[in-house]
Write a protein that holds these residues in place. Structure first.
Motif, PDB file in Angstrom:
ATOM      1  N   ILE A   5       0.900  -1.320  -0.059  1.00  0.00           N
ATOM      2  CA  ILE A   5      -0.071  -0.158   0.081  1.00  0.00           C
ATOM      3  C   ILE A   5       0.841   1.273   0.059  1.00  0.00           C
ATOM      4  CG2 ILE A   5      -0.436   0.293   2.347  1.00  0.00           C
ATOM      5  CD1 ILE A   5      -2.973   0.905   0.097  1.00  0.00           C
ATOM      6  N   GLU A   6       2.066   1.069   0.534  1.00  0.00           N
ATOM      7  CA  GLU A   6       2.988   2.412   0.620  1.00  0.00           C
ATOM      8  C   GLU A   6       3.319   2.705  -0.700  1.00  0.00           C
ATOM      9  OE1 GLU A   6       6.028   2.001   3.378  1.00  0.00           O
ATOM     10  OE2 GLU A   6       4.849   0.870   4.799  1.00  0.00           O
ATOM     11  N   GLY A   7       3.553   1.836  -1.460  1.00  0.00           N
ATOM     12  CA  GLY A   7       3.817   2.209  -3.097  1.00  0.00           C
ATOM     13  C   GLY A   7       2.944   2.873  -3.715  1.00  0.00           C
ATOM     14  N   VAL A   8       1.567   2.000  -3.561  1.00  0.00           N
ATOM     15  CA  VAL A   8       0.403   2.701  -4.328  1.00  0.00           C
ATOM     16  C   VAL A   8       0.184   4.217  -3.807  1.00  0.00           C
ATOM     17  CG1 VAL A   8      -2.030   2.495  -4.096  1.00  0.00           C
ATOM     18  CG2 VAL A   8      -0.803   0.569  -4.512  1.00  0.00           C
ATOM     19  N   MET A   9       0.314   4.353  -2.746  1.00  0.00           N
ATOM     20  CA  MET A   9       0.093   5.660  -1.882  1.00  0.00           C
ATOM     21  C   MET A   9       1.280   6.852  -2.609  1.00  0.00           C
ATOM     22  SD  MET A   9      -0.963   4.847   1.833  1.00  0.00           S
ATOM     23  CE  MET A   9      -0.954   6.509   2.337  1.00  0.00           C
ATOM     24  N   THR A  10       2.571   6.174  -2.433  1.00  0.00           N
ATOM     25  CA  THR A  10       3.777   7.193  -2.948  1.00  0.00           C
ATOM     26  C   THR A  10       3.325   7.478  -4.547  1.00  0.00           C
ATOM     27  OG1 THR A  10       5.260   6.066  -1.518  1.00  0.00           O
ATOM     28  CG2 THR A  10       5.991   7.259  -3.145  1.00  0.00           C
ATOM     29  N   THR A  11       2.856   6.660  -5.331  1.00  0.00           N
ATOM     30  CA  THR A  11       2.776   6.855  -6.583  1.00  0.00           C
ATOM     31  C   THR A  11       1.840   7.802  -6.886  1.00  0.00           C
ATOM     32  OG1 THR A  11       3.622   4.825  -7.424  1.00  0.00           O
ATOM     33  CG2 THR A  11       2.219   5.790  -9.079  1.00  0.00           C
ATOM     34  N   ALA A  12       0.614   7.720  -6.128  1.00  0.00           N
ATOM     35  CA  ALA A  12      -0.210   8.404  -6.268  1.00  0.00           C
ATOM     36  C   ALA A  12      -0.170  10.110  -5.744  1.00  0.00           C
ATOM     37  CB  ALA A  12      -1.702   8.135  -5.525  1.00  0.00           C
ATOM     38  N   MET A  13       0.504  10.120  -4.749  1.00  0.00           N
ATOM     39  CA  MET A  13       1.090  11.532  -4.424  1.00  0.00           C
ATOM     40  C   MET A  13       1.968  12.027  -5.252  1.00  0.00           C
ATOM     41  SD  MET A  13      -0.629  12.033  -1.504  1.00  0.00           S
ATOM     42  CE  MET A  13      -0.023  13.665  -0.813  1.00  0.00           C
ATOM     43  N   GLU A  14       2.897  11.434  -5.789  1.00  0.00           N
ATOM     44  CA  GLU A  14       4.142  11.800  -6.515  1.00  0.00           C
ATOM     45  C   GLU A  14       3.076  12.695  -7.871  1.00  0.00           C
ATOM     46  OE1 GLU A  14       6.774   8.963  -7.443  1.00  0.00           O
ATOM     47  OE2 GLU A  14       7.627   9.299  -5.376  1.00  0.00           O
ATOM     48  N   GLN A  15       2.308  11.791  -8.320  1.00  0.00           N
ATOM     49  CA  GLN A  15       1.373  12.569  -9.427  1.00  0.00           C
ATOM     50  C   GLN A  15       0.546  13.709  -9.174  1.00  0.00           C
ATOM     51  OE1 GLN A  15       1.396  11.326 -12.562  1.00  0.00           O
ATOM     52  NE2 GLN A  15       3.183   9.666 -11.816  1.00  0.00           N
ATOM     53  N   LEU A  16       0.060  13.611  -7.917  1.00  0.00           N
ATOM     54  CA  LEU A  16      -0.622  14.940  -7.305  1.00  0.00           C
ATOM     55  C   LEU A  16       0.273  16.137  -7.302  1.00  0.00           C
ATOM     56  CD1 LEU A  16      -3.141  13.610  -4.848  1.00  0.00           C
ATOM     57  CD2 LEU A  16      -3.723  14.746  -6.927  1.00  0.00           C
ATOM     58  N   TYR A  48      -7.508  12.885  -1.868  1.00  0.00           N
ATOM     59  CA  TYR A  48      -6.916  11.681  -2.221  1.00  0.00           C
ATOM     60  C   TYR A  48      -7.530  10.654  -1.013  1.00  0.00           C
ATOM     61  CZ  TYR A  48      -2.938   8.643  -1.909  1.00  0.00           C
ATOM     62  OH  TYR A  48      -2.008   7.689  -1.801  1.00  0.00           O
ATOM     63  N   ALA A  49      -7.504   9.459  -1.403  1.00  0.00           N
ATOM     64  CA  ALA A  49      -7.680   8.477  -0.858  1.00  0.00           C
ATOM     65  C   ALA A  49      -7.103   7.220  -1.392  1.00  0.00           C
ATOM     66  CB  ALA A  49      -9.358   8.254  -1.159  1.00  0.00           C
ATOM     67  N   ALA A  50      -6.885   6.265  -0.386  1.00  0.00           N
ATOM     68  CA  ALA A  50      -6.018   4.939  -0.719  1.00  0.00           C
ATOM     69  C   ALA A  50      -6.628   3.868   0.191  1.00  0.00           C
ATOM     70  CB  ALA A  50      -4.637   5.223  -0.481  1.00  0.00           C
ATOM     71  N   GLY A  72      -6.718   6.934  -5.501  1.00  0.00           N
ATOM     72  CA  GLY A  72      -7.121   7.779  -6.447  1.00  0.00           C
ATOM     73  C   GLY A  72      -7.179   9.441  -5.800  1.00  0.00           C
ATOM     74  N   GLY A  73      -7.289  10.269  -6.861  1.00  0.00           N
ATOM     75  CA  GLY A  73      -7.377  11.627  -6.186  1.00  0.00           C
ATOM     76  C   GLY A  73      -7.729  12.617  -7.426  1.00  0.00           C
ATOM     77  N   GLY A  74      -8.221  13.740  -6.932  1.00  0.00           N
ATOM     78  CA  GLY A  74      -8.512  14.694  -8.038  1.00  0.00           C
ATOM     79  C   GLY A  74      -8.107  16.252  -7.842  1.00  0.00           C
ATOM     80  N   VAL A  75      -8.048  17.010  -8.425  1.00  0.00           N
ATOM     81  CA  VAL A  75      -7.710  18.398  -8.292  1.00  0.00           C
ATOM     82  C   VAL A  75      -8.592  19.357  -9.025  1.00  0.00           C
ATOM     83  CG1 VAL A  75      -5.962  19.905  -8.787  1.00  0.00           C
ATOM     84  CG2 VAL A  75      -5.394  17.690  -8.525  1.00  0.00           C
ATOM     85  N   SER A  76      -9.084  20.288  -8.566  1.00  0.00           N
ATOM     86  CA  SER A  76      -9.765  21.255  -8.934  1.00  0.00           C
ATOM     87  C   SER A  76      -9.171  22.563  -8.866  1.00  0.00           C
ATOM     88  CB  SER A  76     -11.090  21.482  -8.211  1.00  0.00           C
ATOM     89  OG  SER A  76     -12.178  22.577  -8.637  1.00  0.00           O
ATOM     90  N   ILE A  77      -8.964  23.375 -10.100  1.00  0.00           N
ATOM     91  CA  ILE A  77      -8.381  24.766 -10.082  1.00  0.00           C
ATOM     92  C   ILE A  77      -9.270  25.528 -10.683  1.00  0.00           C
ATOM     93  CG2 ILE A  77      -6.342  25.863 -11.075  1.00  0.00           C
ATOM     94  CD1 ILE A  77      -4.908  23.100 -11.506  1.00  0.00           C
ATOM     95  N   THR A  78      -9.526  26.576  -9.851  1.00  0.00           N
ATOM     96  CA  THR A  78     -10.728  27.715 -10.447  1.00  0.00           C
ATOM     97  C   THR A  78      -9.727  28.817 -10.298  1.00  0.00           C
ATOM     98  OG1 THR A  78     -12.217  26.295  -9.239  1.00  0.00           O
ATOM     99  CG2 THR A  78     -12.643  28.601  -9.870  1.00  0.00           C
ATOM    100  N   PRO A  79      -9.808  29.647 -11.417  1.00  0.00           N
ATOM    101  CA  PRO A  79      -9.330  31.000 -11.277  1.00  0.00           C
ATOM    102  C   PRO A  79     -10.223  32.143 -10.584  1.00  0.00           C
ATOM    103  CG  PRO A  79      -9.528  30.545 -13.649  1.00  0.00           C
ATOM    104  CD  PRO A  79     -10.095  29.158 -12.782  1.00  0.00           C
TER     105      PRO A  79
END
Length: 126
Positions: A5-16, A48-50, A72-79
């Motif tokens: 699970i640590e590898g799964v979480m690390t990969t997702a956090m690096e992508q975010l 983010y959730a794992a 999984g994770g998601g990002v919302s960017i609003t000007p």
């Protein structure tokens, strides 16, 4: 020993982390024809959730319990505003139709400083 699970979480956090940096919040400066510089100011939200689980199997040759998991994770960017640096100073133009409190304060600051300076000059002349 690192759990899977640590590898799964690390990969997702690096992508975010790659998606959200300082240039996401304060955009790259753009120079206009009149010499002003404009930068966007954005609101960034992310979630983010794992999760995962070791599970038992009837397969006896497995040295460890099998693992199933995901993240999984998601990002919302609003000007939300534009920061305008020009000959007349710095202004914050909020995207909402109504004037924003911070914008009003920034617009009032030079006048307030000038008035305070005038008061001190008058006191010195007495």
């Amino acid at each position: 020993m690192e759990h899977l699970i640590e590898g799964v979480m690390t990969t997702a956090m690096e992508q975010l982390k790659e998606m959200v940096d300082v240039n996401t919040i304060i955009g790259d400066p753009v120079e206009t024809a009149d010499g002003s510089t404009i930068m966007t100011v954005s609101r960034v939200r992310f979630g983010y959730a794992a999760g995962g689980s070791d599970y038992q199997t009837s397969y006896e040759a497995a040295p460890e319990l099998p693992f199933g998991g995901g993240s999984g994770g998601g990002v919302s960017i609003t000007p939300v505003a534009f920061l305008i640096v020009g000959k007349d100073g710095i202004r914050l133009h909020h995207m909402n139709e109504g004037a924003h409190l911070l914008e009003k304060l920034m617009d009032m600051a030079p006048d307030a400083v000038s008035r305070i300076s005038d008061v001190f000059r008058q006191e010195e002349s007495y």
